[in-house]
Design a protein around this motif. Structure first.
Motif, PDB file in Angstrom:
ATOM      1  N   ASN A 100       0.821  -1.203   0.000  1.00  0.00           N
ATOM      2  CA  ASN A 100       0.000   0.000   0.000  1.00  0.00           C
ATOM      3  C   ASN A 100       0.858   1.257   0.000  1.00  0.00           C
ATOM      4  OD1 ASN A 100      -2.797   1.209   0.428  1.00  0.00           O
ATOM      5  ND2 ASN A 100      -1.646   2.132   2.112  1.00  0.00           N
ATOM      6  N   GLN A 157      -4.057  -5.812  -6.196  1.00  0.00           N
ATOM      7  CA  GLN A 157      -3.522  -5.130  -7.371  1.00  0.00           C
ATOM      8  C   GLN A 157      -2.583  -6.084  -8.093  1.00  0.00           C
ATOM      9  OE1 GLN A 157      -1.831  -1.292  -6.650  1.00  0.00           O
ATOM     10  NE2 GLN A 157      -3.791  -0.335  -6.305  1.00  0.00           N
ATOM     11  N   TYR A 202     -12.564  -0.982  11.166  1.00  0.00           N
ATOM     12  CA  TYR A 202     -11.967  -1.876  10.177  1.00  0.00           C
ATOM     13  C   TYR A 202     -12.698  -1.786   8.842  1.00  0.00           C
ATOM     14  CZ  TYR A 202      -9.437  -6.026   8.609  1.00  0.00           C
ATOM     15  OH  TYR A 202      -8.621  -6.887   7.952  1.00  0.00           O
ATOM     16  N   GLU A 203     -14.042  -1.784   8.936  1.00  0.00           N
ATOM     17  CA  GLU A 203     -14.816  -1.853   7.696  1.00  0.00           C
ATOM     18  C   GLU A 203     -14.663  -0.598   6.850  1.00  0.00           C
ATOM     19  OE1 GLU A 203     -15.797  -4.533   6.611  1.00  0.00           O
ATOM     20  OE2 GLU A 203     -15.491  -5.605   8.493  1.00  0.00           O
ATOM     21  N   PHE A 214     -12.040   0.977   6.212  1.00  0.00           N
ATOM     22  CA  PHE A 214     -10.895   0.777   5.326  1.00  0.00           C
ATOM     23  C   PHE A 214     -11.156  -0.335   4.332  1.00  0.00           C
ATOM     24  CE2 PHE A 214      -6.973   3.052   6.637  1.00  0.00           C
ATOM     25  CZ  PHE A 214      -7.599   3.946   7.503  1.00  0.00           C
ATOM     26  N   SER A 215     -11.741  -1.390   4.884  1.00  0.00           N
ATOM     27  CA  SER A 215     -11.960  -2.558   4.035  1.00  0.00           C
ATOM     28  C   SER A 215     -12.865  -2.208   2.866  1.00  0.00           C
ATOM     29  CB  SER A 215     -12.586  -3.665   4.877  1.00  0.00           C
ATOM     30  OG  SER A 215     -12.338  -4.904   4.285  1.00  0.00           O
ATOM     31  N   GLY A 259     -11.534  -0.790  -0.359  1.00  0.00           N
ATOM     32  CA  GLY A 259     -10.982  -1.703  -1.341  1.00  0.00           C
ATOM     33  C   GLY A 259     -12.041  -2.497  -2.064  1.00  0.00           C
ATOM     34  N   ALA A 265      -9.016  -2.402  -6.056  1.00  0.00           N
ATOM     35  CA  ALA A 265      -7.889  -2.551  -5.143  1.00  0.00           C
ATOM     36  C   ALA A 265      -7.021  -1.300  -5.231  1.00  0.00           C
ATOM     37  CB  ALA A 265      -7.086  -3.796  -5.515  1.00  0.00           C
ATOM     38  N   ASP A 266      -7.387  -0.282  -4.486  1.00  0.00           N
ATOM     39  CA  ASP A 266      -6.610   0.949  -4.500  1.00  0.00           C
ATOM     40  C   ASP A 266      -5.859   1.108  -3.192  1.00  0.00           C
ATOM     41  OD1 ASP A 266      -6.662   2.625  -6.856  1.00  0.00           O
ATOM     42  OD2 ASP A 266      -8.848   2.538  -6.656  1.00  0.00           O
ATOM     43  N   ARG A 267      -4.770   1.853  -3.270  1.00  0.00           N
ATOM     44  CA  ARG A 267      -3.982   2.098  -2.073  1.00  0.00           C
ATOM     45  C   ARG A 267      -4.687   3.137  -1.206  1.00  0.00           C
ATOM     46  NH1 ARG A 267       1.563   3.385  -4.996  1.00  0.00           N
ATOM     47  NH2 ARG A 267       2.271   3.865  -2.892  1.00  0.00           N
ATOM     48  N   VAL A 268      -4.556   2.971   0.118  1.00  0.00           N
ATOM     49  CA  VAL A 268      -5.289   3.823   1.059  1.00  0.00           C
ATOM     50  C   VAL A 268      -4.298   4.464   2.038  1.00  0.00           C
ATOM     51  CG1 VAL A 268      -6.983   3.829   2.913  1.00  0.00           C
ATOM     52  CG2 VAL A 268      -7.369   2.424   0.899  1.00  0.00           C
ATOM     53  N   PHE A 269      -4.489   5.749   2.270  1.00  0.00           N
ATOM     54  CA  PHE A 269      -3.681   6.447   3.262  1.00  0.00           C
ATOM     55  C   PHE A 269      -4.611   7.267   4.153  1.00  0.00           C
ATOM     56  CE2 PHE A 269      -1.472   6.109  -0.795  1.00  0.00           C
ATOM     57  CZ  PHE A 269      -0.345   5.386  -0.438  1.00  0.00           C
ATOM     58  N   TYR A 270      -4.175   7.542   5.366  1.00  0.00           N
ATOM     59  CA  TYR A 270      -5.030   8.334   6.249  1.00  0.00           C
ATOM     60  C   TYR A 270      -4.153   9.162   7.170  1.00  0.00           C
ATOM     61  CZ  TYR A 270      -3.804   4.871   9.788  1.00  0.00           C
ATOM     62  OH  TYR A 270      -3.105   4.081  10.639  1.00  0.00           O
ATOM     63  N   ARG A 312       3.692  11.031  -2.389  1.00  0.00           N
ATOM     64  CA  ARG A 312       4.755  10.039  -2.558  1.00  0.00           C
ATOM     65  C   ARG A 312       4.922   9.721  -4.047  1.00  0.00           C
ATOM     66  NH1 ARG A 312       4.395   6.141   2.827  1.00  0.00           N
ATOM     67  NH2 ARG A 312       4.477   7.884   4.284  1.00  0.00           N
ATOM     68  N   ASP A 313       4.790   8.426  -4.409  1.00  0.00           N
ATOM     69  CA  ASP A 313       5.062   8.062  -5.804  1.00  0.00           C
ATOM     70  C   ASP A 313       3.807   8.068  -6.656  1.00  0.00           C
ATOM     71  OD1 ASP A 313       3.977   6.025  -4.309  1.00  0.00           O
ATOM     72  OD2 ASP A 313       4.877   4.432  -5.532  1.00  0.00           O
ATOM     73  N   THR A 352      -5.767   6.056  -3.908  1.00  0.00           N
ATOM     74  CA  THR A 352      -5.326   6.206  -5.304  1.00  0.00           C
ATOM     75  C   THR A 352      -6.520   5.959  -6.207  1.00  0.00           C
ATOM     76  OG1 THR A 352      -4.670   3.900  -5.337  1.00  0.00           O
ATOM     77  CG2 THR A 352      -2.963   5.514  -4.826  1.00  0.00           C
ATOM     78  N   GLN A 384      -6.462   4.264  -9.235  1.00  0.00           N
ATOM     79  CA  GLN A 384      -6.193   3.302 -10.303  1.00  0.00           C
ATOM     80  C   GLN A 384      -7.468   2.600 -10.740  1.00  0.00           C
ATOM     81  OE1 GLN A 384      -3.388   1.561  -7.868  1.00  0.00           O
ATOM     82  NE2 GLN A 384      -1.611   2.423  -8.891  1.00  0.00           N
TER      83      GLN A 384
END
Lengths: 344, 457
Positions: free
Chosen positions: A103, A125, B71-72, B74-75, B78, B82-87, B122-123, B151, B153
């Motif tokens: 991630n 992914q 939890y949910e 965040f879950s 996705g 399937a994307d990246r998650v930040f908080y 970041r990237d 993200t 994507q």
């Protein structure tokens, strides 16, 4: 001859790797022919477990040497996240830490026919791929449980513990989640699955449980008779070690049994990421799957095993895994765990 | 050089295709935009809900801000892709937990309703939802800011799929429109084609006005065409009338001159004068014949466009012409015989033209026949009716018949005999106008034999 060569390459013991990274074991599998390339693999899985697969891979690719480094899941995570060490493949059973690496952008995208063939739940992914699914089980000593029968659900287990406190006092084992990454992952996922986990923790707490940091130690103690029950043990370790042992039983609890996914990723720091990917493909391919099952004792990814076992709950490879890695959340969970365990 | 204008069909098809292309492109962009907006709205909704869920799980208290990440929340991020998650959770300006380098919202007006913004992180690039809350910590209100980033994507993948679908829809509708435009062009142009076809199929003599039903747009054209046909018909009528008038006006004075000359010949005593008068009579005779032939030819030309269509009995016609020429023949010591005229032979055609053809044939035969011979008319029927006119004249001397039937061309052996060269031309034209034919051959034993074939009625 081969073993002799291997022995030379094996460095056993806790070696300090570069800056502060603690290695448990580093093994060099030299190439059979002239060495053209080498794969650096960082893993939490013991060398002995994956050795048959590495050798099979090298017999197919005689010009490739394999550097296999074993470290704890936290060390593996830190080696990639903070030390940015160059490995071509990172294998770990700590799904949450692997998920966080992927991630947070430390996993390079990788795509091949083998990864595309994985079921949706076995990859995240094109960065994180599961190659083994291992059930988290209860193991029991048949002698210790004499007259009680094997518990099939957590409710059975709780009732049994409650009704027979003298038999179980000091003879129940489980992970210490504050010390073991795997134990923390199993406990948090258990807590997510049902509230019976907390009741179980309270009941176990009243029975002076022994806390462990590895499945192997629990299995050893059970075999030696120190433990009557061990809760949340990796079935892939328990199965082979307890096979043919009439004194012990391995129980997949019917209310829910967690399934851990052992995952691999190609880090962005890889010097030869294509080799890391190629080895991953080998793990996911037909020969790799066969060797995983027969030689390594790790169940390969198998959708039919899940559909035929409705009690199995594969942990989801999604950002939810990040939640319990949050420092505040972790502290709160461990506080609650301690409170449940130390009620008396 | 002027380029030929584009055909109507091509012009119509090209214009319709152009319109279809524009519509297809508009469709493509509309579908894309709408779908992308919908996808973004959906993802924003989920992201906002997750952010709100986290914000609501925050608790105040004496010991500080309590965070219990659901939890949910965040879950579920996705679940779409399937994307990246930040908080990141900030309390009173300091980061409590999460990724402390996650970009803050620009404006200060963040409220309980999530605000969304997109930033590089970041990237990659992330979509961030931020929610602000106040919490009571040790009885003091503390502002807390919750940011959840994801993200895009998954959304990009959706956008790509949508773009492909939209392109397929655009291409599909263009192809459909192209097919329909071909059909449309065909159906629009069908009345024009039908009209052109109907007019083009008409025989050369068909001068009826066009009366088929046509669309309103074509009516001016049809009206103009009908006016044109009417004028043509009038012109033809006038030509015919003029020819008849001219024939009358030329022949009558010539007949008068001839009659006067003959009277003068009878009264004249001087041999010299008589010779002169005979020459005059002969010249008038030839002029009369030439004028007759010219008018015959003009009549044939005028009438072939509008042949009279009647039943003509060739037997009667041949017999009558033989009788009519008998005095002339006798003047030159010739006899005229006719055979096959004892029963009627009927053809369909224009009596005046057939008569003119026959007259020219007999006239030619008489003209070239030496004295004491006979001109033989023979009428027979086979598949066609055949009128044969045979003489014992000087024949064709090997000249091609096709040349002799050309206008104003005379045989090389015509010599001293006066003529205009029109006679055989008239015969050939009449034959063709009636769907028959004409040939001219050497007669066995000397002389020529002309054959006029006409289809039977």
């Amino acid at each position: 001859m081969r073993t002799a060569l291997l022995a030379i390459g094996v460095i056993i013991g806790l070696t300090r790797f570069a800056a502060g990274f603690t290695v448990e074991e580093e093994t060099v599998f030299p190439s059979a022919g002239v060495e053209q390339q080498r794969i650096a693999i960082l893993s939490t899985t013991d060398t002995a477990v994956l050795k048959p697969l590495i050798e099979a891979y090298q017999s197919r690719n005689p010009d490739i040497a394999v550097h296999y480094t074993v470290a704890s899941s936290q060390e593996v995570f830190a080696a990639i996240q903070s030390e940015r060490l160059a490995f071509d493949l990172v294998i770990s059973s700590a799904m949450d830490l692997q998920m966080k690496l992927a991630n947070d952008g430390f996993a390079a995208p990788y795509r091949s026919a083998a990864t595309e063939a994985l079921p949706r739940w076995a990859r995240w992914q094109d960065r994180l791929f599961a190659f083994a699914q291992e059930n988290v089980v209860l193991i029991a000593s048949n002698e210790g449980l004499e007259g009680l029968g094997l518990p099939q659900t957590r409710r059975d287990l709780i009732e049994m513990l409650r009704d027979n406190p003298n038999r179980f006092r000091g003879r129940i084992g489980t992970y210490d989640p504050s010390l073991s990454g795997a134990g923390y992952l199993f406990a948090t996922q258990d807590a997510r699955q049902s509230d019976s986990f907390w009741r179980l923790a309270e009941v176990m707490g009243s029975l002076a449980p022994r806390l462990y940091i590895s499945s192997n130690d629990m299995i050893t103690d059970l075999k030696q008779g120190t433990l009557v029950l061990a809760y949340n043990v990796l079935g892939s370790y328990a199965g082979p070690r307890l096979a043919g042992d009439g004194d012990t039983s391995v129980v997949e609890l019917e209310d829910h049994t967690l399934t851990l996914l052992r995952t691999g990723l190609v880090p962005t720091t890889a010097e030869t990421p294509e080799l890391g990917g190629a080895f991953l493909d080998f793990l996911l391919g037909a020969e790799g799957r066969r060797l995983l099952r027969d030689a390594a004792g790790l169940p390969p990814i198998d959708e039919t095993a899940l559909s035929s076992g409705p009690h199995l709950r594969p942990m989801r490879l999604d950002p939810g895994l990040l939640v319990f890695l949050d420092a505040i959340k972790r502290r709160a969970f461990l506080d609650e765990w301690s409170a449940a365990l130390q009620q008396n | 050089m002027r380029r030929a204008p584009l055909s109507l069909r091509l012009r119509l098809v090209l214009q319709l295709l152009g319109i279809a292309a524009v519509l297809a492109i508009m469709l493509y962009f509309t579908v894309r935009t709408v779908a992308e907006q919908a996808a973004e709205a959906t993802q924003d909704g989920v992201l906002g809900a997750a952010t709100l869920a986290i914000a609501e799980s925050l608790q105040g208290g004496d010991s500080g801000v309590g965070v219990d990440l659901p939890y949910e929340a965040f879950s579920i991020l996705g679940s779409i892709s399937a994307d990246r998650v930040f908080y990141r959770i900030d309390a009173d300006g300091a980061t409590l937990t999460g990724y402390d380098d996650l970009p803050l919202p620009e404006e200060a007006g963040v409220a309980v309703v999530p605000v969304f913004y997109t930033r590089p992180f970041r990237d990659t690039e992330v979509r961030i939802a931020a929610v602000a809350r106040m919490l009571l910590v040790a009885r003091e209100p503390v502002p807390v800011l919750v940011m959840v980033a994801q993200t895009r994507q998954g959304q990009e993948a959706i956008a790509q799929r949508v773009a492909q679908r939209a392109a397929a829809i655009g291409l599909g509708s263009f192809a459909l429109a192209a097919a329909l435009s071909l059909l449309t062009a065909g159906s629009v142009l069908r009345p024009i084609n039908r009209l052109a076809d109907a007019v083009g199929r008409r025989g050369p003599q068909d001068l009826r006005s066009v009366d088929r039903p046509t669309p309103a747009e074509l009516r001016p054209l049809v009206t103009a065409l009908n006016g044109f046909i009417a004028r043509l018909r009038g012109a033809l009528n006038r030509t015919e009338t003029f020819i008849a008038e001219a024939a009358h006006h030329i022949r009558t004075p010539l007949a008068t001159v001839r009659a006067r000359a003959e009277i003068a010949l009878r009264q004249s005593k001087s041999e010299e004068m008589r010779a002169t008068l005979r020459a005059v009579i002969r010249a008038v005779e030839e002029s009369s014949r030439s004028a007759g032939q010219l008018l015959d030819h003009a009549t044939v030309v005028a009438r072939t466009d509008r042949l009279a269509d009647e039943k003509v009995d060739l037997a009667k016609l041949v017999a009558a012409q033989a009788d009519a020429f008998r005095p002339t023949a006798e003047l030159r010591d010739l006899t005229i015989h006719h055979s096959g005229t004892d029963r009627p032979v009927i053809v369909q055609g224009d009596r005046a033209l057939i008569e003119a053809a026959l007259r020219n044939l007999i006239d030619n035969a008489i003209k070239y026949s030496p004295p004491e011979t006979s001109v033989d008319l023979d009428l027979t029927t086979g598949a066609e009716a055949l009128i044969e006119v045979a003489d014992r004249g000087r024949g064709l001397s090997g000249q091609a018949q096709s040349k002799l039937t050309q206008r104003f061309i005379r045989g090389e052996n015509a010599g001293d005999i006066i003529g205009s060269g029109l006679g055989l031309t008239i015969v050939a034209e009449v034959a063709v106008a009636h769907g028959g034919h004409f040939d001219l051959t050497e007669r066995e034993g000397g002389g020529a034999c002309a054959r006029l074939y006409l289809p039977l009625a």
